[in-house]
Design a protein around this motif. Structure first.
Motif, PDB file in Angstrom:
ATOM      1  N   ALA A  90     -24.948  85.146  24.677  1.00  0.00           N
ATOM      2  CA  ALA A  90     -25.584  83.831  24.647  1.00  0.00           C
ATOM      3  C   ALA A  90     -24.696  82.821  23.918  1.00  0.00           C
ATOM      4  CB  ALA A  90     -26.936  83.913  23.955  1.00  0.00           C
ATOM      5  N   GLY A  91     -24.385  81.724  24.587  1.00  0.00           N
ATOM      6  CA  GLY A  91     -23.536  80.707  23.984  1.00  0.00           C
ATOM      7  C   GLY A  91     -22.089  81.113  23.857  1.00  0.00           C
ATOM      8  N   GLY A  92     -21.690  82.214  24.501  1.00  0.00           N
ATOM      9  CA  GLY A  92     -20.295  82.643  24.463  1.00  0.00           C
ATOM     10  C   GLY A  92     -19.928  83.555  23.318  1.00  0.00           C
ATOM     11  N   ILE A  93     -20.784  83.671  22.275  1.00  0.00           N
ATOM     12  CA  ILE A  93     -20.452  84.546  21.164  1.00  0.00           C
ATOM     13  C   ILE A  93     -20.644  86.004  21.586  1.00  0.00           C
ATOM     14  CG2 ILE A  93     -21.053  82.825  19.418  1.00  0.00           C
ATOM     15  CD1 ILE A  93     -23.660  84.345  18.968  1.00  0.00           C
ATOM     16  N   GLY A  94     -19.946  86.920  20.903  1.00  0.00           N
ATOM     17  CA  GLY A  94     -20.080  88.319  21.270  1.00  0.00           C
ATOM     18  C   GLY A  94     -19.449  89.241  20.251  1.00  0.00           C
ATOM     19  N   GLY A  95     -20.126  90.338  19.978  1.00  0.00           N
ATOM     20  CA  GLY A  95     -19.592  91.368  19.092  1.00  0.00           C
ATOM     21  C   GLY A  95     -19.130  92.570  19.898  1.00  0.00           C
ATOM     22  N   PHE A  96     -17.910  93.037  19.637  1.00  0.00           N
ATOM     23  CA  PHE A  96     -17.332  94.151  20.383  1.00  0.00           C
ATOM     24  C   PHE A  96     -16.764  95.202  19.431  1.00  0.00           C
ATOM     25  CE2 PHE A  96     -17.305  90.609  23.335  1.00  0.00           C
ATOM     26  CZ  PHE A  96     -17.743  91.196  24.519  1.00  0.00           C
ATOM     27  N   LEU A 164     -14.069  82.097  36.170  1.00  0.00           N
ATOM     28  CA  LEU A 164     -13.361  82.941  35.206  1.00  0.00           C
ATOM     29  C   LEU A 164     -13.162  82.234  33.876  1.00  0.00           C
ATOM     30  CD1 LEU A 164     -11.599  85.477  34.537  1.00  0.00           C
ATOM     31  CD2 LEU A 164      -9.657  84.147  35.393  1.00  0.00           C
ATOM     32  N   ASP A 165     -12.630  81.023  33.917  1.00  0.00           N
ATOM     33  CA  ASP A 165     -12.235  80.295  32.709  1.00  0.00           C
ATOM     34  C   ASP A 165     -13.394  79.450  32.198  1.00  0.00           C
ATOM     35  OD1 ASP A 165     -10.996  78.800  30.721  1.00  0.00           O
ATOM     36  OD2 ASP A 165      -9.193  78.427  31.879  1.00  0.00           O
ATOM     37  N   SER A 166     -13.784  79.671  30.936  1.00  0.00           N
ATOM     38  CA  SER A 166     -14.853  78.895  30.303  1.00  0.00           C
ATOM     39  C   SER A 166     -16.134  78.939  31.137  1.00  0.00           C
ATOM     40  CB  SER A 166     -14.413  77.438  30.091  1.00  0.00           C
ATOM     41  OG  SER A 166     -13.171  77.363  29.418  1.00  0.00           O
ATOM     42  N   SER A 167     -16.563  80.158  31.466  1.00  0.00           N
ATOM     43  CA  SER A 167     -17.733  80.332  32.329  1.00  0.00           C
ATOM     44  C   SER A 167     -18.994  79.824  31.636  1.00  0.00           C
ATOM     45  CB  SER A 167     -17.902  81.809  32.698  1.00  0.00           C
ATOM     46  OG  SER A 167     -18.134  82.588  31.537  1.00  0.00           O
ATOM     47  N   LEU A 168     -19.952  79.356  32.450  1.00  0.00           N
ATOM     48  CA  LEU A 168     -21.250  78.920  31.949  1.00  0.00           C
ATOM     49  C   LEU A 168     -22.269  80.050  32.016  1.00  0.00           C
ATOM     50  CD1 LEU A 168     -21.463  75.392  33.637  1.00  0.00           C
ATOM     51  CD2 LEU A 168     -20.514  76.004  31.406  1.00  0.00           C
ATOM     52  N   LEU A 169     -22.120  80.945  33.003  1.00  0.00           N
ATOM     53  CA  LEU A 169     -22.951  82.136  33.134  1.00  0.00           C
ATOM     54  C   LEU A 169     -22.013  83.323  33.334  1.00  0.00           C
ATOM     55  CD1 LEU A 169     -25.763  80.788  35.514  1.00  0.00           C
ATOM     56  CD2 LEU A 169     -25.933  81.149  33.045  1.00  0.00           C
ATOM     57  N   ASP A 170     -22.182  84.364  32.518  1.00  0.00           N
ATOM     58  CA  ASP A 170     -21.244  85.484  32.477  1.00  0.00           C
ATOM     59  C   ASP A 170     -21.954  86.769  32.908  1.00  0.00           C
ATOM     60  OD1 ASP A 170     -19.337  87.367  31.940  1.00  0.00           O
ATOM     61  OD2 ASP A 170     -19.219  86.987  29.796  1.00  0.00           O
ATOM     62  N   ASP A 216     -23.438  76.697  25.673  1.00  0.00           N
ATOM     63  CA  ASP A 216     -22.122  77.226  26.010  1.00  0.00           C
ATOM     64  C   ASP A 216     -21.222  77.414  24.790  1.00  0.00           C
ATOM     65  OD1 ASP A 216     -22.853  76.954  28.760  1.00  0.00           O
ATOM     66  OD2 ASP A 216     -22.386  74.827  28.602  1.00  0.00           O
ATOM     67  N   ARG A 217     -21.656  76.888  23.648  1.00  0.00           N
ATOM     68  CA  ARG A 217     -20.843  77.017  22.446  1.00  0.00           C
ATOM     69  C   ARG A 217     -21.749  77.052  21.222  1.00  0.00           C
ATOM     70  NH1 ARG A 217     -16.179  77.139  20.169  1.00  0.00           N
ATOM     71  NH2 ARG A 217     -15.815  76.090  18.186  1.00  0.00           N
ATOM     72  N   ARG A 218     -21.659  78.157  20.420  1.00  0.00           N
ATOM     73  CA  ARG A 218     -22.494  78.295  19.225  1.00  0.00           C
ATOM     74  C   ARG A 218     -21.900  79.299  18.230  1.00  0.00           C
ATOM     75  NH1 ARG A 218     -26.761  82.644  20.384  1.00  0.00           N
ATOM     76  NH2 ARG A 218     -28.089  81.500  18.936  1.00  0.00           N
ATOM     77  N   PRO A 219     -20.625  79.169  17.836  1.00  0.00           N
ATOM     78  CA  PRO A 219     -20.051  80.099  16.858  1.00  0.00           C
ATOM     79  C   PRO A 219     -20.826  80.146  15.551  1.00  0.00           C
ATOM     80  CG  PRO A 219     -18.314  78.817  17.887  1.00  0.00           C
ATOM     81  CD  PRO A 219     -19.614  78.207  18.316  1.00  0.00           C
ATOM     82  N   ALA A 220     -21.467  79.035  15.164  1.00  0.00           N
ATOM     83  CA  ALA A 220     -22.197  78.997  13.896  1.00  0.00           C
ATOM     84  C   ALA A 220     -23.369  79.963  13.880  1.00  0.00           C
ATOM     85  CB  ALA A 220     -22.698  77.575  13.626  1.00  0.00           C
ATOM     86  N   ALA A 221     -23.825  80.424  15.063  1.00  0.00           N
ATOM     87  CA  ALA A 221     -24.917  81.395  15.108  1.00  0.00           C
ATOM     88  C   ALA A 221     -24.470  82.762  14.621  1.00  0.00           C
ATOM     89  CB  ALA A 221     -25.469  81.500  16.528  1.00  0.00           C
ATOM     90  N   GLY A 222     -23.163  83.056  14.731  1.00  0.00           N
ATOM     91  CA  GLY A 222     -22.643  84.328  14.263  1.00  0.00           C
ATOM     92  C   GLY A 222     -23.151  85.512  15.062  1.00  0.00           C
ATOM     93  N   THR A 223     -22.802  86.706  14.593  1.00  0.00           N
ATOM     94  CA  THR A 223     -23.240  87.941  15.241  1.00  0.00           C
ATOM     95  C   THR A 223     -23.899  88.856  14.211  1.00  0.00           C
ATOM     96  OG1 THR A 223     -20.987  88.792  14.945  1.00  0.00           O
ATOM     97  CG2 THR A 223     -21.555  87.916  17.115  1.00  0.00           C
ATOM     98  N   GLY A 224     -24.754  88.274  13.385  1.00  0.00           N
ATOM     99  CA  GLY A 224     -25.511  89.069  12.434  1.00  0.00           C
ATOM    100  C   GLY A 224     -25.012  89.022  11.005  1.00  0.00           C
ATOM    101  N   GLY A 225     -24.091  88.146  10.686  1.00  0.00           N
ATOM    102  CA  GLY A 225     -23.592  88.106   9.309  1.00  0.00           C
ATOM    103  C   GLY A 225     -22.808  86.843   9.027  1.00  0.00           C
ATOM    104  N   ILE A 226     -21.515  86.973   8.810  1.00  0.00           N
ATOM    105  CA  ILE A 226     -20.658  85.857   8.416  1.00  0.00           C
ATOM    106  C   ILE A 226     -20.333  84.992   9.625  1.00  0.00           C
ATOM    107  CG2 ILE A 226     -18.495  85.226   7.315  1.00  0.00           C
ATOM    108  CD1 ILE A 226     -18.514  88.047   6.066  1.00  0.00           C
TER     109      ILE A 226
END
Length: 396
Positions: A90-96, A164-170, A216-226
């Motif tokens: 969601a919003g492009g963020i992702g934990g791997f 492929l590049d900067s997708s809105l739905l992945d 499409d952009r929300r890095p401030a939401a994080g992935t559960g921590g920092i």
């Protein structure tokens, strides 16, 4: 740097009261709706990130504009979007990874944290700005994309959302190629773009707080921590276009640079500082000749982290023939913070059916690698877009 940039806004912003005080002509208003569905009937995946069968987005777009007595155009625009994207991206963020609380890249949104799923349909007012456009250039104030993202040039795709590049739905959840220089997202900002002279146009945007929770952009939401707290974003961009009438060639070029103050946001706010100021560079081009279009783009960001650079590039070939759009795209990225490398490609074809409908089909392949694991997914996706004009009125 921020003080100098704000000073550069003073002259065009001082023109706003004078412009609005002029007598206005008729006001033209329009309301449109658009819905896009991405269907993946069968995607082979050996990733622990499951592909999604159905994704979708619904948008309501409003626009009102008038021309003042002195020839200045005033426009107000707003866009409300509802979206069901991949539950893990969601919003492009992702934990791997498996490191709980791992920091998120301030630009890429990727981390070594575990996958953080979000099944909610998300709705956001992504656009809401006032624009003044006259002989001295264009001023926008409100929720809008910054000039570095607006002046983007790069590959053209038959897909609109599952590109492929900067997708809105992945649909695969493995998309990591992002060369569109959208560092400030839909946060409130002020932008100025000069008139186009000799094919060149320059722009600057200032975003005091770039922590909007966008679709499409929300890095401030994080992935559960920092997570990053991004402030005082300054964007500079240049766009150039040139058409050679005799030969039929057209060249478009976009360049972008941004700087942002990034600090650490955490659940307990007692951790030592991790983030630092972030700089991002981008460049792209699009070359057209007849029915053919060749595009390429590149981006590099220090991600707001020491030794955490993110870089990506993509290239694509597009052709319109027999009333069908054909495209081939390829891209790669590397994120040192999340220790990830990606490769991906799309072979796509799309066609418009009248003004209100478009259908596209694509074969896609996404590959994401870390030192300990490799995720792959490939298969066919269908993208259907329906649009409709609801209201169009003209009045005083």
């Amino acid at each position: 740097m921020l003080k100098q940039t704000l000073t550069s806004f003073a002259a065009p912003l001082m023109l706003l009261p004078a412009a609005l005080a002029q007598d206005t002509g008729p006001i033209e208003a329009q309301l449109d709706v658009e819905s896009t569905v991405v269907v993946s009937p069968h995607i082979d995946s050996d990733a622990n990130v499951d592909a999604e069968k159905i994704l979708g987005e619904f948008s309501v777009m409003g626009n009102a504009e008038t021309v003042l007595e002195n020839g200045v155009r005033v426009r107000a625009r707003g866009t409300l979007r509802l979206q069901a994207d991949h539950t893990g991206r969601a919003g492009g963020i992702g934990g791997f990874g498996n490191t709980k609380g791992a920091p998120v890249g301030a630009f890429s949104g990727l981390s070594l944290a575990p996958l953080n799923e979000d099944n909610d349909i998300r709705g956001r007012l992504e656009t809401a700005y006032l624009q003044i456009d006259g002989g001295y250039g264009e001023v926008r104030v409100g929720k809008d994309r910054g000039v570095a993202g607006r002046f983007f040039e790069g590959p053209k795709s038959a897909l609109t959302h599952a590109r492929l590049d900067s997708s809105l739905l992945d649909p695969t959840g493995l998309g990591a190629t992002r060369t569109r220089h959208d560092v400030s997202g839909p946060s409130l900002k002020a932008s100025y773009a000069s008139p186009r002279l000799i094919g060149l146009r320059a722009g600057v945007s200032v975003t005091p707080q770039a922590d909007a929770d966008g679709l499409d952009r929300r890095p401030a939401a994080g992935t559960g921590g920092i997570a990053p707290k991004t402030r005082n974003v300054v964007e500079l961009a240049l766009n150039g276009t040139r058409r050679f009438r005799e030969s039929g060639w057209r060249f478009d070029v976009g360049l972008g640079w941004s700087n942002a103050d990034v600090t650490t946001r955490s659940e307990n706010d007692v951790l030592a500082p991790i983030y630092e100021d972030m700089q991002t560079w981008s460049a792209g081009t699009r070359i057209e000749k007849g029915d053919w279009t060749l595009g390429a783009s590149w981006l590099n960001s220090d991600n707001g982290l020491p030794n955490g650079d993110y870089s990506s590039w993509s290239a694509g070939l597009f052709r319109e023939a027999y009333n069908i759009d054909f495209s081939a795209e390829y891209g790669e990225s590397e994120d040192r913070n999340a220790d990830l490398e990606s490769q991906g490609w799309r072979l796509s074809a799309g066609r418009n059916f009248g003004r209100d409908a478009r259908v596209a089909v694509a074969y896609l392949h996404d590959d994401l690698q870390s030192p300990l694991q490799n995720w792959q997914a490939h298969g066919v996706v269908f993208e259907v877009t329906l649009s409709q004009e609801i209201v169009q009125v003209t009045g005083n």
